[in-house]
Design a protein around this motif. Sequence first.
Motif, PDB file in Angstrom:
ATOM      1  N   VAL A  91      56.957  17.546  63.017  1.00 19.14           N
ATOM      2  CA  VAL A  91      57.838  17.558  64.160  1.00 19.14           C
ATOM      3  C   VAL A  91      56.856  18.424  65.274  1.00 19.14           C
ATOM      4  O   VAL A  91      56.962  17.909  66.439  1.00 19.14           O
ATOM      5  N   ASN A  92      56.063  19.181  64.935  1.00 21.30           N
ATOM      6  CA  ASN A  92      55.065  19.943  65.913  1.00 21.30           C
ATOM      7  C   ASN A  92      54.286  18.872  66.517  1.00 21.30           C
ATOM      8  O   ASN A  92      54.277  18.981  67.788  1.00 21.30           O
ATOM      9  N   LEU A  93      53.585  18.050  65.660  1.00 20.56           N
ATOM     10  CA  LEU A  93      52.735  16.832  66.164  1.00 20.56           C
ATOM     11  C   LEU A  93      53.624  16.039  67.250  1.00 20.56           C
ATOM     12  O   LEU A  93      52.984  15.444  68.286  1.00 20.56           O
ATOM     13  N   LEU A  94      54.611  15.738  67.017  1.00 22.39           N
ATOM     14  CA  LEU A  94      55.568  14.462  67.707  1.00 22.39           C
ATOM     15  C   LEU A  94      56.006  15.347  69.177  1.00 22.39           C
ATOM     16  O   LEU A  94      55.551  14.794  70.376  1.00 22.39           O
ATOM     17  N   CYS A  95      56.217  16.491  69.045  1.00 17.51           N
ATOM     18  CA  CYS A  95      56.543  17.428  70.368  1.00 17.51           C
ATOM     19  C   CYS A  95      55.426  17.553  71.122  1.00 17.51           C
ATOM     20  O   CYS A  95      55.372  17.464  72.323  1.00 17.51           O
ATOM     21  N   LYS A  96      54.247  17.943  70.545  1.00 12.57           N
ATOM     22  CA  LYS A  96      53.009  18.117  71.386  1.00 12.57           C
ATOM     23  C   LYS A  96      52.454  16.800  71.908  1.00 12.57           C
ATOM     24  O   LYS A  96      51.910  16.664  72.864  1.00 12.57           O
ATOM     25  N   SER A  97      52.384  15.714  71.206  1.00 11.58           N
ATOM     26  CA  SER A  97      52.129  14.226  71.669  1.00 11.58           C
ATOM     27  C   SER A  97      52.911  13.710  72.740  1.00 11.58           C
ATOM     28  O   SER A  97      52.514  12.924  73.563  1.00 11.58           O
ATOM     29  N   VAL A  98      54.206  13.710  72.449  1.00  8.51           N
ATOM     30  CA  VAL A  98      55.318  13.309  73.407  1.00  8.51           C
ATOM     31  C   VAL A  98      55.584  13.955  74.472  1.00  8.51           C
ATOM     32  O   VAL A  98      55.430  13.422  75.601  1.00  8.51           O
ATOM     33  N   PHE A  99      55.891  15.235  74.171  1.00  7.20           N
ATOM     34  CA  PHE A  99      56.506  15.948  75.537  1.00  7.20           C
ATOM     35  C   PHE A  99      55.147  17.233  75.707  1.00  7.20           C
ATOM     36  O   PHE A  99      55.727  17.596  77.127  1.00  7.20           O
ATOM     37  N   HIS A 100      54.554  17.463  75.040  1.00  7.85           N
ATOM     38  CA  HIS A 100      53.331  18.346  75.338  1.00  7.85           C
ATOM     39  C   HIS A 100      53.951  19.714  75.782  1.00  7.85           C
ATOM     40  O   HIS A 100      53.702  20.446  76.936  1.00  7.85           O
ATOM     41  N   SER A 101      55.359  20.112  75.449  1.00  8.21           N
ATOM     42  CA  SER A 101      55.681  21.301  75.612  1.00  8.21           C
ATOM     43  C   SER A 101      56.389  21.918  74.308  1.00  8.21           C
ATOM     44  O   SER A 101      57.166  21.379  73.666  1.00  8.21           O
TER      45      SER A 101
END
Length: 404
Positions: A91-101
């Motif tokens: 989930v951290n990876l997804l949020c970092k790669s998609v939203f950068h926030s």
Amino acid sequence: MSIFYVIFVMLTAYFSFRYDGIEEYDSHKQHRFWLMCFYLICLSGFSYGLGGDKFAYILEFEECPDRFTEMGNYIWIQFMTKGQMPLWTLVNLLCKSVFHSFYALQLIESAAINTAVCYIASKYTHRYFLFLLLYFFTLQYFVFNTEVMREGLAMSFVLFGMHGYLTGRKWLFYVLLPIGAMFHISALAALLFPLARFRMSLKRFAIFCFISFVIWLLSDVLLGRVMFAVLGGMGAMVEKVMFYSLQASTIFGFLRSLITYLIFPFIIMYTAIQNETDEEQRRRMEWMISFMVILGVLAASFAGFIRLYNYSRTFYMVMFATFVYTMFREKRHLIVRLGTLAGTVFLLFLQYMIPYNTTNTHYYDFFFPYTCILDETHDVDIREVAHVEAVNEEGTDKSVRDIK
């Protein structure tokens, strides 16, 4: 910005006065309840620097790579070096790669845990808004949304699973439990839930309290001869288990834990169901009490296992709402119930007032005043410093067992 707290409290208090007495289905009541649930999701989801452990989560997020090509290795590294479960890292990876926030991550976690908590409340009490007020003022809302974010995501699945088990859909429990455990290993505490199939009486409760005392008394021996033998070896996961296991408490600490996690909750939950006329609902609530008592024994006996108690807190608050609502509507044992309520409030006050000397702050300062993403210039560094002091205090020699 704390006006957002005031708005929530005022609206929820009004809705409690207006709707909590309605026991049959009411569309307006349902609408207002889920509106306030959405309010809580946004309150945490769009917060800035709220809480203590939140800063550790932010730091981990900043160190997280923003490319999927590194996903496999990073998940493995986080598991081996920090004991973090794969789905949390994903989930951290997804949020970092998609939203950068990081805000995307905290909004997802807030939506998951608050939806699950409110859903359980809607199924097991008619006092929706009183429940929300207790959820807020007992600080469980803040703990679930800022201090135990990984565990919060795990609980969101486990709570739905336990409700499924209680309603005859056992398969749902056994599907959602492993998913929850892939966010945080503490979800495995819910494996005790199917075992809590006994009716809790006063005599049986007294036996559990005695068992808790015996376990606490012999815990150094148990940990020294059993824990190391079973968990022998190295690795972040083993280190975490041992860290929580080795936290000690004096006899006075044990008695306070016994009152906090067993005696007062049992009185509140046990008396809350005395007037329940629906036999099926009563059976489910008795199951909840038994589960709470099992986790309460662990929380009182082993100071480091208190966080496992989180998996029973939602059920506890559900019946706490009923307990408060019927306080003066039922005359039986009024003195005992008033004393229990006063004692619970006093213990909550002590939690609010935990001091942090390096910053001259208290526990409540982690959450008040409210800080929002609309005002990121607000200085929240003092919370990070206080959190470091709190973490360091857990590891002092006086709070660690002397195992031979």
